[in-house]
Design a protein around this motif. Structure first.
Motif, PDB file in Angstrom:
ATOM      1  N   VAL A   1       0.836  -1.207   0.000  1.00  0.00           N
ATOM      2  CA  VAL A   1       0.000   0.000   0.000  1.00  0.00           C
ATOM      3  C   VAL A   1       0.867   1.252   0.000  1.00  0.00           C
TER       4      VAL A   1
ATOM      5  N   ASN B   1      -7.049  -3.590   2.346  1.00  0.00           N
ATOM      6  CA  ASN B   1      -6.194  -2.487   2.778  1.00  0.00           C
ATOM      7  C   ASN B   1      -5.984  -1.470   1.661  1.00  0.00           C
ATOM      8  N   CYS B   2      -5.935  -1.948   0.413  1.00  0.00           N
ATOM      9  CA  CYS B   2      -5.856  -1.011  -0.712  1.00  0.00           C
ATOM     10  C   CYS B   2      -7.092  -0.114  -0.759  1.00  0.00           C
TER      11      CYS B   2
END
Length: 418
Positions: free
Chosen positions: A273, A300-301
């Motif tokens: 990320v 998470n992206c």
């Protein structure tokens, strides 16, 4: 004189063109341009008219056919500003051309809204993806955008609002220089709800005292974010690369805006990320063999709003085979396998590429260093390897006093290929 003149005109055709431009048109044996540009030349010119579509290969073929005849390629605005000139120079060289520009529609747009453009971020959405443009807009004070039929002003406004960027005043300048010219102004919410023709320039001006990032992203950094900012699988809670070590590793990887990055053994994607935020015009391949962690990478992206991470479910080094050669690689782990992965990844690095390896066992750091020195010599480059032992203690309040809680020591190795 060059055999082909690239001439810029406006919507008023030759009426507002300079005498030099009119002379080049009058002397040309061949006149190239799209239908609209050729129509604006009027009926009083003698050259053979060759209409061009938007296909660059067709354009190149027509230029080839010109031969030794004098030719004029007529375009709108400034051919050097997101125009055809760069393509033609790359294809045929500069010696064959001369360029006589007209005022660009970007200049006209800034003039219409009475804003200077000398320090503005300027780009064309036909050649730059919206996701990377949005990240650049976020911290800009002024922005000028050529939009297109696929990505219009409403799409830009919605993308910014989706990222929490709501602190720009917007102008959409349509059909500049024509009789039906129109300028629409308002906040991003108003622009997002509108409809606009394909021929426009969008200008964004940052509101006074606006923050440098969306309000819901305060505390999110390009790199070195707190560990708890990332979703992690519960059995592996606390096993991601610590934020301090992550920051050092990313610094050693020296990621550029257009870098292609591998994150080997990506886990839940903390390094991926942050690498993607640095390589906003590039791509990050997050290689992870655990299906649960592989799923968390995308989460998470989404959490950080990055769209240039490509999760790869597979085991390294077998997963390397289908990936493009990287500029930067990050490898992390605890066993001897890390050394083998680091050597395999180093072999795939492009010339000048950078590799960072994070180990948590002192038993393997010397082995990894020696292996990468040998890999450098095999690649025909002088070994360029640095090694660090990272001891970090984080401050914490304990019984109303400041204390420090030590993290496990980490070992970081960085190698440059050439």
């Amino acid at each position: 004189m060059a055999s082909i003149s690239i001439l810029g005109i406006g919507d008023d055709g030759l009426n507002a063109a300079s005498a030099v431009v009119r002379d080049r048109v009058a002397a040309a044996d061949v006149l190239l341009g799209d239908d609209r540009a050729l129509a604006l030349l009027g009926e009083g010119v003698r050259g053979e008219r060759v209409p061009l579509s938007g296909d660059l290969d067709q354009l190149a073929a027509q230029v080839e056919k010109v031969g030794d005849r004098r030719a004029a390629l007529v375009v709108f605005g400034d051919p050097m500003f997101y125009g055809l000139a760069r393509f033609l120079f790359d294809r045929f060289g500069k010696d064959r051309f001369e360029v006589l520009p007209h005022v660009s529609s970007m200049q006209l747009a800034f003039a219409r809204v009475m804003e200077s453009w000398d320090e503005a971020y300027l780009t064309d959405l036909s050649t730059h993806p919206l996701r990377s443009v949005v990240e650049r807009i976020r911290t800009a004070k002024k922005v000028g955008l050529f939009t297109n039929a696929e990505v219009g002003p409403a799409d830009v406004a919605r993308a910014l609002l989706d990222r929490g960027v709501d602190y720009f005043h917007a102008y959409v300048c349509e059909n500049l220089g024509a009789r039906d010219e129109r300028v629409t102004t308002g906040d991003l919410a108003k622009i997002a709800a509108g409809q606009y023709p394909a021929l426009n320039v969008m200008i964004l001006v940052r509101q006074p005292d606006a923050p440098d990032r969306p309000r819901d992203a305060v505390g999110r950094r390009l790199f070195g974010n707190p560990d708890d900012a990332f979703l992690q699988a519960k059995p592996k809670q606390g096993l991601l690369t610590p934020s301090e070590v992550r920051a050092l590793a990313l610094a050693q990887m020296d990621i550029a805006p257009a870098s292609l990055v591998w994150d080997v053994g990506a886990g839940s994607g903390s390094v991926s990320v942050e690498a993607a935020q640095l390589a906003h015009d590039g791509a990050v391949y997050a290689i992870e063999m655990d299906p649960e962690d592989h799923g968390l990478i995308q989460e998470n992206c989404d959490r950080f709003g990055v769209g240039n991470v490509i999760p790869v479910l597979g085991k390294a080094p077998e997963a390397f085979a289908k990936l493009p050669d990287p500029d930067c690689v990050f490898v992390a782990g605890a066993g001897r396998e890390v050394t083998r992965l680091a050597v395999e990844a180093f072999a795939r690095l492009r010339p000048g590429g950078r590799l960072a390896v994070n180990l948590i066992s002192i038993d393997h750091i010397a082995q990894a260093r020696e292996a990468l020195m040998e890999a450098s010599r095999t690649a025909g480059v002088e070994p360029n390897i640095g090694v660090w032992m990272v001891n970090i203690a984080r401050g914490a309040d304990q019984l109303e006093r400041l204390s420090f809680e030590a993290l496990k020591p980490n070992f970081l190795l960085a190698a440059v290929k050439g």
